[in-house]
Design a protein around this motif. Sequence first.
Motif, PDB file in Angstrom:
ATOM      1  N   GLU A  24       0.823  -1.141  -0.087  1.00 36.79           N
ATOM      2  CA  GLU A  24       0.106   0.086  -0.034  1.00 36.79           C
ATOM      3  C   GLU A  24       0.937   1.155  -0.223  1.00 36.79           C
ATOM      4  O   GLU A  24       0.457   2.220  -0.611  1.00 36.79           O
ATOM      5  CB  GLU A  24      -0.994  -0.159   1.098  1.00 36.79           C
ATOM      6  CG  GLU A  24      -1.806  -1.105   1.433  1.00 36.79           C
ATOM      7  CD  GLU A  24      -3.189  -0.884   0.247  1.00 36.79           C
ATOM      8  OE1 GLU A  24      -2.925   0.289  -0.232  1.00 36.79           O
ATOM      9  OE2 GLU A  24      -4.020  -1.858  -0.251  1.00 36.79           O
ATOM     10  N   GLU A  25       2.041   1.172   0.721  1.00 34.07           N
ATOM     11  CA  GLU A  25       2.939   2.584   0.778  1.00 34.07           C
ATOM     12  C   GLU A  25       3.368   2.617  -0.463  1.00 34.07           C
ATOM     13  O   GLU A  25       3.606   3.600  -0.997  1.00 34.07           O
ATOM     14  CB  GLU A  25       4.020   2.136   1.948  1.00 34.07           C
ATOM     15  CG  GLU A  25       5.037   3.174   1.866  1.00 34.07           C
ATOM     16  CD  GLU A  25       4.664   4.587   1.987  1.00 34.07           C
ATOM     17  OE1 GLU A  25       5.089   5.527   1.478  1.00 34.07           O
ATOM     18  OE2 GLU A  25       3.452   4.886   2.618  1.00 34.07           O
ATOM     19  N   LEU A  26       3.955   1.526  -1.174  1.00 28.42           N
ATOM     20  CA  LEU A  26       4.536   1.689  -2.595  1.00 28.42           C
ATOM     21  C   LEU A  26       3.618   2.178  -3.769  1.00 28.42           C
ATOM     22  O   LEU A  26       3.863   3.053  -4.372  1.00 28.42           O
ATOM     23  CB  LEU A  26       5.033   0.340  -2.978  1.00 28.42           C
ATOM     24  CG  LEU A  26       6.395  -0.167  -2.330  1.00 28.42           C
ATOM     25  CD1 LEU A  26       6.512  -1.662  -2.767  1.00 28.42           C
ATOM     26  CD2 LEU A  26       7.544   0.898  -2.872  1.00 28.42           C
ATOM     27  N   VAL A  76      -1.018   7.476 -11.145  1.00 26.62           N
ATOM     28  CA  VAL A  76       0.056   7.145 -11.515  1.00 26.62           C
ATOM     29  C   VAL A  76       0.914   8.507 -11.832  1.00 26.62           C
ATOM     30  O   VAL A  76       0.573   8.986 -12.822  1.00 26.62           O
ATOM     31  CB  VAL A  76       0.169   6.320 -12.521  1.00 26.62           C
ATOM     32  CG1 VAL A  76       1.787   5.857 -12.676  1.00 26.62           C
ATOM     33  CG2 VAL A  76      -0.461   4.846 -12.163  1.00 26.62           C
ATOM     34  N   ALA A  77       1.811   8.568 -11.008  1.00 24.95           N
ATOM     35  CA  ALA A  77       2.700  10.036 -11.148  1.00 24.95           C
ATOM     36  C   ALA A  77       1.662  11.096 -11.112  1.00 24.95           C
ATOM     37  O   ALA A  77       1.788  12.193 -12.033  1.00 24.95           O
ATOM     38  CB  ALA A  77       3.414   9.951 -12.282  1.00 24.95           C
ATOM     39  N   GLY A  78       0.530  11.260 -10.383  1.00 22.78           N
ATOM     40  CA  GLY A  78      -0.370  12.279 -10.485  1.00 22.78           C
ATOM     41  C   GLY A  78      -1.498  12.164 -11.323  1.00 22.78           C
ATOM     42  O   GLY A  78      -2.502  13.062 -11.451  1.00 22.78           O
ATOM     43  N   VAL A  95       3.765   5.637  -5.902  1.00 22.74           N
ATOM     44  CA  VAL A  95       3.595   5.413  -7.389  1.00 22.74           C
ATOM     45  C   VAL A  95       2.475   6.762  -7.389  1.00 22.74           C
ATOM     46  O   VAL A  95       2.867   7.490  -8.629  1.00 22.74           O
ATOM     47  CB  VAL A  95       2.835   4.231  -7.696  1.00 22.74           C
ATOM     48  CG1 VAL A  95       2.214   4.471  -9.115  1.00 22.74           C
ATOM     49  CG2 VAL A  95       3.685   3.129  -7.688  1.00 22.74           C
ATOM     50  N   ALA A  96       1.595   7.004  -6.804  1.00 24.01           N
ATOM     51  CA  ALA A  96       0.879   8.002  -7.070  1.00 24.01           C
ATOM     52  C   ALA A  96       1.235   9.456  -7.113  1.00 24.01           C
ATOM     53  O   ALA A  96       1.024  10.349  -7.779  1.00 24.01           O
ATOM     54  CB  ALA A  96      -0.561   7.919  -6.252  1.00 24.01           C
ATOM     55  N   ALA A  97       2.089   9.528  -5.953  1.00 24.11           N
ATOM     56  CA  ALA A  97       2.907  10.842  -5.591  1.00 24.11           C
ATOM     57  C   ALA A  97       4.317  10.782  -6.747  1.00 24.11           C
ATOM     58  O   ALA A  97       4.708  12.348  -6.482  1.00 24.11           O
ATOM     59  CB  ALA A  97       3.062  10.942  -4.523  1.00 24.11           C
TER      60      ALA A  97
END
Length: 243
Positions: free
Chosen positions: A58-60, A116-118, A64-66
């Motif tokens: 979940e942390e990874l 993914v990357a925002g 990925v999102a940020a």
Amino acid sequence: MKKLGLYFGMLMLLICSYTSASAQNPGFYTSVTQLLQHHVQQGLVNYKSLRQEQAELEELVRQVAAYDVSTASVAEKKAFYLNAYNLLVLHQVLANYPLHSVTEVEGFFDRQKYKVAGQSITLNQLEKQKLLAPYQDARIHFALVCAAKSCPPLLNEAYTPERVEQQLEEQAKRTLQSQAFIRVQPKNKRVLVSEIFKWYKDDFLKAAPSIRAYINRYRNLPLPASYKLGYYTYDWRLNQLQE
């Protein structure tokens, strides 16, 4: 001499920029490797043990999102998106676990969206828009693992900006020399290959004159020209490690 000095100055700037970008988020790649080494063996996933450490995954996924790709090098973007795809597949499998096959989950690849990357995108969009279209590299098909038995083996380490090209080359060789993936049948003078080569035929033909020629680039023992080429049915059962 001025031109020479200017040339070396630009070269050093490019080197520094690449080094800075490629080392932007080294902790992410280290954490991905640690997770995969704990739960991936011989290309298969121990989903039961992974579920016990779901907090790490979940942390990874949050990373990925940020993740900031605005100043990332070409190599870093490539490595990041490869890892992002594989992590998000694992995440979505656990979200629906226990599971016999990802085909049981409606919209697994083309409806469920992740940040993914925002950017909010599906797995199919991630594969096609962030990897296949910009890089035009057919080896990517051996690095992305869709949680099925007929997928290429999942690498048990992160793809990293510094080694991504070498890793893709090694993964292509590993996959295309596997008897499970490329099924040579000398008695029948036939070779059965993954349907990946049918679905993404154009990607491989951009790199080689034929599917056979592409495969032979990565094999110690080339496929004989006299052997008929066919496809075996893709096995969508979960790529789960049997304990």
